[in-house]
Design a protein around this motif. Sequence first.
Motif, PDB file in Angstrom:
ATOM      1  N   ASP A   1      10.043   3.404  -6.547  1.00  0.00           N
ATOM      2  CA  ASP A   1       8.689   3.201  -6.022  1.00  0.00           C
ATOM      3  C   ASP A   1       8.056   1.965  -6.659  1.00  0.00           C
ATOM      4  N   PHE A   2       8.188   1.848  -7.967  1.00  0.00           N
ATOM      5  CA  PHE A   2       7.627   0.685  -8.648  1.00  0.00           C
ATOM      6  C   PHE A   2       8.398  -0.588  -8.291  1.00  0.00           C
ATOM      7  N   HIS A   3       9.689  -0.450  -8.033  1.00  0.00           N
ATOM      8  CA  HIS A   3      10.474  -1.615  -7.623  1.00  0.00           C
ATOM      9  C   HIS A   3      10.007  -2.110  -6.255  1.00  0.00           C
ATOM     10  N   ASP A   4       9.744  -1.185  -5.338  1.00  0.00           N
ATOM     11  CA  ASP A   4       9.224  -1.574  -4.024  1.00  0.00           C
ATOM     12  C   ASP A   4       7.848  -2.220  -4.151  1.00  0.00           C
ATOM     13  N   LEU A   5       7.023  -1.681  -5.043  1.00  0.00           N
ATOM     14  CA  LEU A   5       5.706  -2.263  -5.268  1.00  0.00           C
ATOM     15  C   LEU A   5       5.835  -3.664  -5.837  1.00  0.00           C
ATOM     16  N   ARG A   6       6.777  -3.848  -6.736  1.00  0.00           N
ATOM     17  CA  ARG A   6       6.990  -5.175  -7.318  1.00  0.00           C
ATOM     18  C   ARG A   6       7.400  -6.180  -6.249  1.00  0.00           C
ATOM     19  N   LYS A   7       8.333  -5.818  -5.388  1.00  0.00           N
ATOM     20  CA  LYS A   7       8.789  -6.738  -4.359  1.00  0.00           C
ATOM     21  C   LYS A   7       7.654  -7.108  -3.413  1.00  0.00           C
ATOM     22  N   ALA A   8       6.855  -6.111  -3.031  1.00  0.00           N
ATOM     23  CA  ALA A   8       5.747  -6.382  -2.124  1.00  0.00           C
ATOM     24  C   ALA A   8       4.688  -7.248  -2.794  1.00  0.00           C
ATOM     25  N   ALA A   9       4.400  -6.980  -4.065  1.00  0.00           N
ATOM     26  CA  ALA A   9       3.402  -7.774  -4.782  1.00  0.00           C
ATOM     27  C   ALA A   9       3.863  -9.216  -4.935  1.00  0.00           C
ATOM     28  N   LYS A  10       5.132  -9.402  -5.271  1.00  0.00           N
ATOM     29  CA  LYS A  10       5.667 -10.756  -5.407  1.00  0.00           C
ATOM     30  C   LYS A  10       5.587 -11.500  -4.078  1.00  0.00           C
ATOM     31  N   THR A  11       5.967 -10.821  -3.000  1.00  0.00           N
ATOM     32  CA  THR A  11       5.919 -11.460  -1.689  1.00  0.00           C
ATOM     33  C   THR A  11       4.488 -11.811  -1.312  1.00  0.00           C
ATOM     34  N   HIS A  12       3.566 -10.901  -1.582  1.00  0.00           N
ATOM     35  CA  HIS A  12       2.160 -11.174  -1.280  1.00  0.00           C
ATOM     36  C   HIS A  12       1.660 -12.382  -2.071  1.00  0.00           C
TER      37      HIS A  12
ATOM     38  N   LEU B   1       5.053  -5.691 -13.550  1.00  0.00           N
ATOM     39  CA  LEU B   1       6.032  -4.897 -12.795  1.00  0.00           C
ATOM     40  C   LEU B   1       7.451  -5.366 -13.084  1.00  0.00           C
ATOM     41  N   GLY B   2       7.620  -6.653 -13.345  1.00  0.00           N
ATOM     42  CA  GLY B   2       8.929  -7.156 -13.733  1.00  0.00           C
ATOM     43  C   GLY B   2       9.369  -6.597 -15.076  1.00  0.00           C
ATOM     44  N   GLU B   3       8.430  -6.527 -16.021  1.00  0.00           N
ATOM     45  CA  GLU B   3       8.736  -5.934 -17.326  1.00  0.00           C
ATOM     46  C   GLU B   3       9.084  -4.453 -17.176  1.00  0.00           C
TER      47      GLU B   3
ATOM     48  N   ARG C   1       0.835  -1.207   0.000  1.00  0.00           N
ATOM     49  CA  ARG C   1       0.000   0.000   0.000  1.00  0.00           C
ATOM     50  C   ARG C   1       0.872   1.260   0.000  1.00  0.00           C
ATOM     51  N   LYS C   2       1.921   1.268   0.793  1.00  0.00           N
ATOM     52  CA  LYS C   2       2.827   2.416   0.849  1.00  0.00           C
ATOM     53  C   LYS C   2       3.529   2.633  -0.495  1.00  0.00           C
ATOM     54  N   ALA C   3       4.002   1.533  -1.097  1.00  0.00           N
ATOM     55  CA  ALA C   3       4.678   1.637  -2.393  1.00  0.00           C
ATOM     56  C   ALA C   3       3.709   2.103  -3.472  1.00  0.00           C
ATOM     57  N   LEU C   4       2.467   1.628  -3.412  1.00  0.00           N
ATOM     58  CA  LEU C   4       1.454   2.042  -4.377  1.00  0.00           C
ATOM     59  C   LEU C   4       1.208   3.544  -4.281  1.00  0.00           C
ATOM     60  N   ASP C   5       1.082   4.053  -3.074  1.00  0.00           N
ATOM     61  CA  ASP C   5       0.858   5.491  -2.890  1.00  0.00           C
ATOM     62  C   ASP C   5       2.004   6.308  -3.481  1.00  0.00           C
ATOM     63  N   LYS C   6       3.248   5.862  -3.243  1.00  0.00           N
ATOM     64  CA  LYS C   6       4.409   6.586  -3.752  1.00  0.00           C
ATOM     65  C   LYS C   6       4.513   6.473  -5.274  1.00  0.00           C
ATOM     66  N   ALA C   7       4.231   5.279  -5.794  1.00  0.00           N
ATOM     67  CA  ALA C   7       4.308   5.095  -7.244  1.00  0.00           C
ATOM     68  C   ALA C   7       3.268   5.960  -7.951  1.00  0.00           C
TER      69      ALA C   7
ATOM     70  N   LEU D   1       2.994   0.523 -19.261  1.00  0.00           N
ATOM     71  CA  LEU D   1       3.137  -0.383 -18.127  1.00  0.00           C
ATOM     72  C   LEU D   1       2.812   0.312 -16.807  1.00  0.00           C
ATOM     73  N   LYS D   2       3.242   1.542 -16.651  1.00  0.00           N
ATOM     74  CA  LYS D   2       2.932   2.289 -15.430  1.00  0.00           C
ATOM     75  C   LYS D   2       1.426   2.400 -15.234  1.00  0.00           C
TER      76      LYS D   2
END
Length: 315
Positions: A189-200, A229-231, A175-181, A269-270
């Motif tokens: 910001d998108f890299h943090d969102l990607r890591k969190a999404a993958k972990t989820h 997000l990987g692309e 959620r935090k990464a999404l807000d920043k992205a 992609l964004k």
Amino acid sequence: MSYRINPRLPLTGEVRRILAEEIGKALVHLDTARDRPEQGLHKCRKRLKNVRALLRLVRSGDETFCVTENQCYRDVAALLAGPREATALVETIDRLAASFPEQSAGGGLDAVRETLVARQHELHGGAGLDAAIGAAIAACEEGISRIDILVLPDQPEQAADVLADGARITLRRARKALDKAGSRGEADDFHDLRKAAKTHGMHLSLLGRLWPTPIKARRKAVDELGERLGELHDVFVMRELLDADDRPLGSPQETRLLSKLLKRSEKSLKKTCLAVAAGLFGDSPRRSTRKLARKARDDLAAAPREDASAPGAAG
């Protein structure tokens, strides 16, 4: 055997089992990577991500162990990052050519692709890769020997709280990464969102028997978001290389088409990633995991405790 926590078994034993299986598979892929680095490195890093996602999920149950081991496998993944990235960049060129066939039909991406393929071959050969694989194998083998140190709460209510805490923390990161992205749109910001999404996504697999339904559609959406997000990440890496002072990808003339297609791909992609992520992570993390905690407590308490040594008990 599977990458899924069995609520009928004690949490400590289940997490130890999954860690041993995933690290063991990572070792198999590392051995394969000596001859086929393109496949072996990618599959090994996926297993290491599974390991780290599991450690994040149960971190509150044994913080010292989980923090230490997570750093260990982060370091192992870093050893293999360069050679894997070299392959990903070649794949990015091919993906751009497929996405924009008319623009790339004249061979405007060929020179850059040749440069990236040569870079890939250089990183996939020689003593450097062998040394990295050897160090990764040694670290994983040592990691397997430490698994029995892990001790987690096995009482149903405490175990449920551990799992809900881990899932909630990852949703909060997303959620935090999404807000920043959405507000800044920076690569980090998108890299943090990607890591969190993958972990989820990995947490959904681990909690497949405990996560409130419906889960199938959410898992599919999370997996697709992770791919996009990987692309996007690969696009950011490529653009950074384009902007480098030493122009490692070629002259301005050779990279003109690539620069144009990267900008178009990034914009598309964004937009897609932000829309999908908003649907997945726009809700309150606490509200999202409240049902999980309640269902996990009920399911863990109601489940008959299987004998971990019985045939098929961990399946």
